[in-house]
Scaffold this active site. Structure first.
Site, PDB file in Angstrom:
ATOM      1  N   ASP A   1      80.050 -76.570  25.480  1.00 53.88           N
ATOM      2  CA  ASP A   1      81.013 -76.229  26.185  1.00 53.88           C
ATOM      3  C   ASP A   1      82.014 -77.053  26.736  1.00 53.88           C
ATOM      4  O   ASP A   1      83.321 -77.322  26.536  1.00 53.88           O
ATOM      5  CB  ASP A   1      80.732 -75.200  27.131  1.00 53.88           C
ATOM      6  CG  ASP A   1      81.737 -74.304  27.653  1.00 53.88           C
ATOM      7  OD1 ASP A   1      82.806 -74.318  27.194  1.00 53.88           O
ATOM      8  OD2 ASP A   1      81.679 -73.430  28.780  1.00 53.88           O
TER       9      ASP A   1
ATOM     10  N   VAL B   1      70.282 -75.719  27.204  1.00 53.54           N
ATOM     11  CA  VAL B   1      69.921 -75.183  28.556  1.00 53.54           C
ATOM     12  C   VAL B   1      69.688 -73.590  28.744  1.00 53.54           C
ATOM     13  O   VAL B   1      69.018 -73.371  29.753  1.00 53.54           O
ATOM     14  CB  VAL B   1      70.998 -75.662  29.735  1.00 53.54           C
ATOM     15  CG1 VAL B   1      71.327 -76.973  29.698  1.00 53.54           C
ATOM     16  CG2 VAL B   1      72.461 -74.811  29.255  1.00 53.54           C
TER      17      VAL B   1
END
Length: 169
Positions: A33, A124
């Protein structure tokens, strides 16, 4: 549809659409991102803010997808999808599969013939890379659209690449 896997930087891919493993805010973050937002430049953040101010005031739900322009990327569009976070108890494989099928549906809506995907939720967000690969390849292989001709999984490590490549051989 041709499906392939490569090790590389998703921000440099010469494809019509790059899929962003976004967070629900659409306002940037870490990992894929953050890399996409940095490479695309401020216009991407402006488009994401406009989406939040209009059609997505509560953010993008897990498993859904939405397209924006791609700013400074080689691609024409960024398709944002929010993967399920295993650390938060979001372990339903259907939610992860939806990230891939919804992204392809949006790709077809904007007219993309080639799409680059990261390993959504494989970082993550805590999903095992083997599970991400199995679910992603199955979801893409089962997609019945007609516009998308190429799906490229762009992976960050040899280990991730190996998981995807083993399913595509």
């Amino acid at each position: 549809m041709r499906i392939e896997a490569t090790i590389g930087d998703i921000t440099t891919q010469a494809v019509d659409a790059v899929v962003n493993a976004a967070n629900s805010s659409l306002l940037g973050g870490g990992g894929v991102d953050g890399a996409i937002h940095r490479a695309a430049g401020p216009v991407l953040l402006q488009e994401c803010r406009a989406l939040r101010a209009s059609v997505l005031p509560g953010g993008l739900p897990v498993g859904r997808a939405v397209a924006t322009g791609a700013g400074n990327l080689r691609a024409r569009w960024v398709i944002h999808t929010v993967g399920p976070n295993a650390h938060s108890g979001q372990t339903d494989p259907a939610l992860l599969a939806a990230c891939f099928t919804e992204s392809l549906r949006v790709a077809e809506e904007v007219g993309a013939a080639s799409v680059a995907f990261p390993a959504v939720s494989g970082g993550v967000y805590g999903w095992a890379m083997s599970d991400v690969a199995r679910i992603a390849v199955a979801a893409v292989s089962g997609f019945t659209g007609r516009q998308v001709e190429l799906v490229r999984f762009v992976l960050f490590s040899p280990a991730a690449h190996q998981e995807f490549a083993a399913l595509l051989d």
